[in-house]
Design a protein around this motif. Structure first.
Motif, PDB file in Angstrom:
ATOM      1  N   THR A  98       4.679  10.614   1.305  1.00 10.72           N
ATOM      2  CA  THR A  98       3.917   9.366   1.325  1.00 10.72           C
ATOM      3  C   THR A  98       4.486   8.408   2.363  1.00 10.72           C
ATOM      4  O   THR A  98       5.634   8.529   2.774  1.00 10.72           O
ATOM      5  CB  THR A  98       3.946   8.678  -0.047  1.00 10.72           C
TER       6      THR A  98
ATOM      7  N   CYS B 227       0.845  -1.188   0.000  1.00 16.99           N
ATOM      8  CA  CYS B 227       0.000   0.000   0.000  1.00 16.99           C
ATOM      9  C   CYS B 227       0.880   1.237   0.000  1.00 16.99           C
ATOM     10  O   CYS B 227       1.926   1.271   0.661  1.00 16.99           O
ATOM     11  CB  CYS B 227      -0.930  -0.007   1.219  1.00 16.99           C
TER      12      CYS B 227
ATOM     13  N   GLN C 130       0.352   5.522   0.365  1.00 15.24           N
ATOM     14  CA  GLN C 130      -0.650   6.526   0.698  1.00 15.24           C
ATOM     15  C   GLN C 130       0.009   7.887   0.879  1.00 15.24           C
ATOM     16  O   GLN C 130       1.072   8.008   1.508  1.00 15.24           O
ATOM     17  CB  GLN C 130      -1.384   6.144   1.997  1.00 15.24           C
TER      18      GLN C 130
ATOM     19  N   CYS D  66      -5.148   1.464   5.186  1.00 16.76           N
ATOM     20  CA  CYS D  66      -4.592   2.830   5.142  1.00 16.76           C
ATOM     21  C   CYS D  66      -5.683   3.890   5.009  1.00 16.76           C
ATOM     22  O   CYS D  66      -5.542   4.872   4.251  1.00 16.76           O
ATOM     23  CB  CYS D  66      -3.595   2.961   3.998  1.00 16.76           C
ATOM     24  N   ASN D  67      -6.762   3.742   5.749  1.00 20.03           N
ATOM     25  CA  ASN D  67      -7.795   4.774   5.803  1.00 20.03           C
ATOM     26  C   ASN D  67      -7.523   5.694   6.992  1.00 20.03           C
ATOM     27  O   ASN D  67      -7.120   5.238   8.067  1.00 20.03           O
ATOM     28  CB  ASN D  67      -9.179   4.144   5.956  1.00 20.03           C
TER      29      ASN D  67
ATOM     30  N   TRP E 112      -3.840   6.064  11.040  1.00 18.06           N
ATOM     31  CA  TRP E 112      -4.331   5.342   9.870  1.00 18.06           C
ATOM     32  C   TRP E 112      -4.646   3.909  10.264  1.00 18.06           C
ATOM     33  O   TRP E 112      -3.969   3.304  11.104  1.00 18.06           O
ATOM     34  CB  TRP E 112      -3.268   5.331   8.763  1.00 18.06           C
TER      35      TRP E 112
END
Length: 500
Positions: free
Chosen positions: A493, A203, A205, A241-242, A236
């Motif tokens: 990121t 992931c 982000q 990864c929200n 998060w």
């Protein structure tokens, strides 16, 4: 010839007059008073002066040139009596002690010796002895300043850190691991290395509008906290990864944000679950149910670069650029240890798994291991050529990793206080080093060459290079369950890495 002619000529006897001729002159003038009126007229007119008994004392003055000559003779006489060493090194040391140049153009040892003798004849031979004493005193004071010193731990510190049972548990686990068959350990290690070689980007982000400086997994491996130069800290969910929550409170670059050792396990969301620090010296405590800080820790006047929780969860350590680190008792709400010892700023610190030791890395290129019960430096780590930016204890309890600006990672053996191995890890400075939190079977390093690397432990062979960031890697972390690796970068990121 007559008898008168044969006789020798008469010698006129000289008359010696004692005393002043003034009275005789007056008598002569009185006898001749009837003869010459011109003399009287001259005396009356003042053309002829006769003393009236006044005298003029003439001092015997020596010319300045004669005085200089006498002084030079006296100086040469003193110089002949002064004993000067024939050793040229001692002569130079004497000249240096007197503040004179140790050598002049075209000057040989004999000329230098005579120059020292000449100087001592002017200032005196005691001046050299005094200068040597002052130099020795200054040297002693300088040596004392360079000696390792520490703040002795207070009684409250000793009471706050009782003997921990974690050391017994760690040693018992090591004994159990020793009893495992060698073939079984080898198979497990090979399987682990295979999984690490299959790490891939799971992931990626965008975490903020500014560079992300730090990342840290929660103890239950369900959340990831990130810190940014914007002053924001974010939580998060893992692994999707929200964004869960944004923590607002800092007004400048945040250096680190770390979870409490029991956050998400036994602590309520309203309790203190996180701590963060910033470049303005602020340290804030956070809960999981609010966007605002629960409390502030005041006392730092310079940048606080890193902070770490003690394994007990009661104490919080902070490293500061005022060349010190501090230990705070959050239950008593007081500072129980303010430790100085580094000659420059302290950038990172980490606590031993047992909770008995703390390691610090400073901008003076030295690392130190401290005994928390006494506050004394028990191990001095010397070997890096540049600043130390990260330190991390291994779960085995006797290995310590340090990452430096000299592009290397050193692994130290604390049992014999020596460097075990130097890993030529990266092409730029190392920003973070982390051991696998469960058993320490591998080492993770992050650097400003835009990569993170995984190394075997022991053996220190490279297993995987985690490449993908467009900017320098500023922080790395490993989830407590050992499944995920997180990297935070200057490119704003953060990435999660998972084995296929």
């Amino acid at each position: 010839m007559s008898d008168d002619e044969d006789s020798a000529p008469l010698v006129k006897k000289s008359r010696v007059f004692y005393g002043s001729l003034e009275e005789r002159e007056r008598e002569r003038l009185a006898k001749e008073s009837g003869g010459s009126d011109a003399i009287k007229a001259g005396i009356e007119a003042g053309n002829i002066n006769i003393s009236s008994g006044e005298t003029l004392e003439v001092e015997e003055r020596v010319s300045e040139r004669q005085q200089e000559a006498l002084a030079e003779f006296e100086r040469r006489r003193r110089a002949r009596q002064i004993t000067v060493s024939t050793d040229d090194a001692e002569v130079k040391a004497g000249l240096r002690a007197l503040g004179e140049p140790i050598t002049l153009f075209g000057e040989g040892p004999a000329d230098r010796r005579e120059r020292l003798r000449s100087i001592l004849s002017i200032v005196g031979p005691d001046a050299l002895k005094k200068s040597q004493k002052d130099e020795q005193k200054a040297k002693r004071s300088q040596d004392e300043c360079q000696q390792t010193w520490y703040h002795e731990g207070s009684a409250s510190l000793k009471e706050a850190l009782p003997t921990c049972l974690k050391a017994m548990r760690r040693l018992e686990a090591a004994r159990q691991q020793r009893d495992v068959a060698e073939a079984t350990r080898t198979v497990r290690q090979q399987e682990l290395h295979k999984n690490l070689r299959n790490l891939n980007n799971f992931c990626s982000q965008i975490g903020d509008d500014r560079p992300i400086s730090f990342c840290h997994f929660s103890p239950d491996s369900k959340m990831l906290a990130t810190a940014s130069w914007s002053g924001l800290c974010k939580l998060w969910s893992v692994p999707d990864c929200n964004l869960i929550r944004t923590l607002r409170g800092h007004s400048t670059n945040v250096g680190a944000v770390v979870f409490h050792p029991k956050a998400g396990i036994s602590l309520d969301q309203s309790d203190v679950n996180l701590a963060s620090c910033a470049a303005d010296g602020s340290v804030k405590l956070w809960s999981l149910d609010s966007d605002e800080p629960v409390a502030d820790i005041e006392g730092h006047v310079q940048r606080v670069s890193r902070l770490a929780w003690h394994p007990s969860g009661r104490f919080l350590g902070t490293s500061c650029y005022d060349s010190s680190w501090r230990l705070w008792d959050l239950e008593a709400q007081e500072e129980i240890l303010h430790q100085e010892g580094h000659s420059r700023g302290v950038h990172d610190l980490h606590f031993h798994p047992d909770g008995s030791l703390a390691a610090t890395g400073g901008l003076d290129s030295f690392g130190r291991v401290w005994d928390l019960r006494t506050g004394r430096c028990v191990v001095f780590l010397e070997g890096h050529l540049k600043e130390i930016y990260s330190v991390c204890f291994s779960p085995n309890g006797f290995h310590l990793a340090t990452g430096s600006g000299d592009h290397t990672c050193k692994v130290w053996e604390l049992r014999n206080r020596k460097c075990l191995y130097t890993v030529p890890a990266h092409h730029n400075l190392l920003s973070a080093v982390r051991f696998q939190p469960t058993e320490g079977h591998f080492l993770l390093t992050g650097a400003y060459d835009n990569t993170a690397k995984v190394w075997s432990h022991p053996g220190w062979s490279p297993l995987k290079t985690l490449a993908g960031h467009e900017g320098k890697v500023m922080g790395v972390d490993i989830s407590p369950d050992g499944k995920l690796i997180a990297t935070a970068s200057y490119d704003r990121t953060f990435k999660l890495w998972l084995s296929d």
